[in-house]
Design a protein around this motif. Sequence first.
Motif, PDB file in Angstrom:
ATOM      1  N   TYR A 170       0.794  -1.219   0.067  1.00 22.49           N
ATOM      2  CA  TYR A 170      -0.030  -0.033  -0.054  1.00 22.49           C
ATOM      3  C   TYR A 170       0.808   1.258  -0.200  1.00 22.49           C
ATOM      4  N   ARG A 171       0.626   2.209  -0.934  1.00 21.03           N
ATOM      5  CA  ARG A 171       1.444   3.588  -1.009  1.00 21.03           C
ATOM      6  C   ARG A 171       0.578   4.554  -0.776  1.00 21.03           C
ATOM      7  N   GLN A 172       1.019   5.808  -0.641  1.00 18.29           N
ATOM      8  CA  GLN A 172       0.193   7.118  -0.017  1.00 18.29           C
ATOM      9  C   GLN A 172      -0.161   7.775  -1.325  1.00 18.29           C
ATOM     10  N   PHE A 173      -1.258   8.461  -1.489  1.00 20.56           N
ATOM     11  CA  PHE A 173      -1.652   9.643  -2.268  1.00 20.56           C
ATOM     12  C   PHE A 173      -2.114  10.771  -1.765  1.00 20.56           C
ATOM     13  N   GLU A 174      -1.668  11.691  -2.042  1.00 29.24           N
ATOM     14  CA  GLU A 174      -1.997  13.309  -1.263  1.00 29.24           C
ATOM     15  C   GLU A 174      -2.764  13.909  -2.349  1.00 29.24           C
ATOM     16  N   VAL A 175      -4.059  14.610  -1.942  1.00 28.94           N
ATOM     17  CA  VAL A 175      -4.627  15.390  -2.817  1.00 28.94           C
ATOM     18  C   VAL A 175      -3.715  16.771  -2.969  1.00 28.94           C
ATOM     19  N   VAL A 176      -3.583  16.946  -4.056  1.00 23.42           N
ATOM     20  CA  VAL A 176      -3.039  18.160  -4.467  1.00 23.42           C
ATOM     21  C   VAL A 176      -3.529  18.668  -5.897  1.00 23.42           C
ATOM     22  N   GLY A 177      -4.182  19.953  -5.662  1.00 24.20           N
ATOM     23  CA  GLY A 177      -4.913  20.597  -6.935  1.00 24.20           C
ATOM     24  C   GLY A 177      -6.007  19.859  -7.108  1.00 24.20           C
ATOM     25  N   GLY A 178      -6.744  19.274  -6.286  1.00 21.88           N
ATOM     26  CA  GLY A 178      -8.032  18.608  -6.653  1.00 21.88           C
ATOM     27  C   GLY A 178      -7.603  17.092  -7.144  1.00 21.88           C
ATOM     28  N   ALA A 179      -6.518  16.599  -7.328  1.00 18.74           N
ATOM     29  CA  ALA A 179      -6.236  15.230  -7.795  1.00 18.74           C
ATOM     30  C   ALA A 179      -5.467  14.679  -6.831  1.00 18.74           C
ATOM     31  N   PHE A 180      -5.600  13.272  -6.973  1.00 19.73           N
ATOM     32  CA  PHE A 180      -4.800  12.261  -5.849  1.00 19.73           C
ATOM     33  C   PHE A 180      -3.289  11.985  -6.813  1.00 19.73           C
ATOM     34  N   LYS A 181      -2.305  12.490  -6.061  1.00 21.36           N
ATOM     35  CA  LYS A 181      -1.025  12.453  -6.316  1.00 21.36           C
ATOM     36  C   LYS A 181      -0.128  11.374  -5.790  1.00 21.36           C
ATOM     37  N   LEU A 182       0.334  10.326  -6.246  1.00 22.28           N
ATOM     38  CA  LEU A 182       1.130   9.264  -5.669  1.00 22.28           C
ATOM     39  C   LEU A 182       2.544  10.029  -4.845  1.00 22.28           C
ATOM     40  N   GLN A 183       2.646   9.651  -3.683  1.00 15.32           N
ATOM     41  CA  GLN A 183       3.733  10.238  -3.025  1.00 15.32           C
ATOM     42  C   GLN A 183       5.223   9.337  -3.181  1.00 15.32           C
ATOM     43  N   PRO A 184       6.203   9.962  -3.386  1.00 12.88           N
ATOM     44  CA  PRO A 184       7.539   9.146  -3.558  1.00 12.88           C
ATOM     45  C   PRO A 184       7.784   8.236  -2.350  1.00 12.88           C
TER      46      PRO A 184
END
Length: 372
Positions: A358-372
Motif C-alpha cells: 500500500y502506497r500513499q496518495f495526497e490530494v494536490v490541486g484537486g487530484a490524487f498524487k502518488l507520493q514518492p
Amino acid sequence: MLSSFRVVLLSLLVACSGSSEPKPTPSAPAEPPKPTAVKVGVITILSGENADYGTYTRNGIELAMKEHPTKAVEIVYEDSKADAQEALRVFKDLQAAGTPVVIGPFTSTEVRQVGPAAQSAGVVLVTSSATADDLSSVGDHLFMMLPPNSKQGSDQATYASTKLGAKRAAILWRENPYGTTLHDSFKKTFEAAGGTVVADKPFPEGTEEFKDYLKALAKEKPDVVFIPTHDGDTGRILAQARAVKFPPTKFLGADGSMTSTMLDLAKEAAEGSIYSNVASIDPAFDEAYRSAYGKDASPYAASAYDTVNVLVALAEKGARSADDFERGLVGLSGHAGATGPTRFTLVDKSYWCMDKVYRQFEVVGGAFKLQP
C-alpha cells in the motif's frame, strides 16, 4: 503347350495392368479444433452513486484488452449497482451461461454474498478491489488481487509515525467491517510504534453530521486524524472539518475514499489529505492510461488491468474450466503487472496477493498524487 503359354502370358498382363493403377493421394491430417473463447464475467458497479468504481474497473480492463487483443477471452460485464443481492443475481446469470471465472464483485460486502455461491457452484472469483479480512474464510475459489485491510491500516499507521512523525492520533470511523478492521490495525500498529491514540470515535451507519465528533477530536490536539470510511463519509467529514475550523492536522484515509465523489463533496477541504492504495509502479501503463483516458490511472484501474491480463495469459495457455483457472492462479510465481508481481498466498481458505504494498496518495490541486 502354346495354349498354356498364352494363359500364363495373359495372367501376367492382367497382373501388370492392375499394379499400374494410380494409388489414391492420402488426405492431409485434420487440424486440431481451435479452442473457443472462454467467457470471463465482470461484476462491478456501473450505475448509481458509486459508479466511479465501475468506471475505473472497466477502463483498466478495456485498456488491457486493447493492448493485447486475443481471441481466447470474451469479456461479459454485469452491473451490481453496489447491491449485494443484485451482485448475486447477476452472478447466477453468468453461472447459467457457463462462465468459469468472474472478475469481481467490487465491494467486500458483495463478495461476502457471492463468494459462497461461487464456491458451491465451482466458479472462480478474482476480485481486483475487495479487501475485507473476513473474506479469507470463503474458500479456495476466491482470489484477492490486493492485500487485506489489516495490512492497509497497519501501513497507514507506519506512514503516520515514520514519515509524518506523528505521536498523537485521533480515529473517526464508521462502525462496519471495513471501518472496524482498518481502525483496529491502525491503532495496534500506531501504539506499538510508541504513538498514542488520543481520541477514538466510532459513528453508526447513516451518519451525515460530523461537526460534534470533529469538535471533540480537535480538543485533543492530534497530529493526525485517521478516517477509515468510504468516499461519501470522507467528503462530508473533510468539508465539515473546514466549517468548524479544525486546527491544522493531517487527515489520513484509505482506499475506499479515493473517488471523484469524495473530491466533489470535500472540494478545497480535501487538499493535503492522504490516502492509501496499491498503486501502479509501471510508467508504461501510466502513460498508456493517460493517453487513452486523458487522466491519471486510478489504483482500481491498475488492479483491474493486472487481473484481466493474468486471466488472458492463462486462457492463452489453454485454461477453459474453473479448475484450469484455479490451478493456474495458484501456480503463479510472480506474473509481472502494473501493480507489481502477482502471486497468491493461501490465508485460511482463500488466496491473497500479500506481497503488494500500500502506497500513499495526497490530494494536490484537486487530484490524487502518488507520493514518492
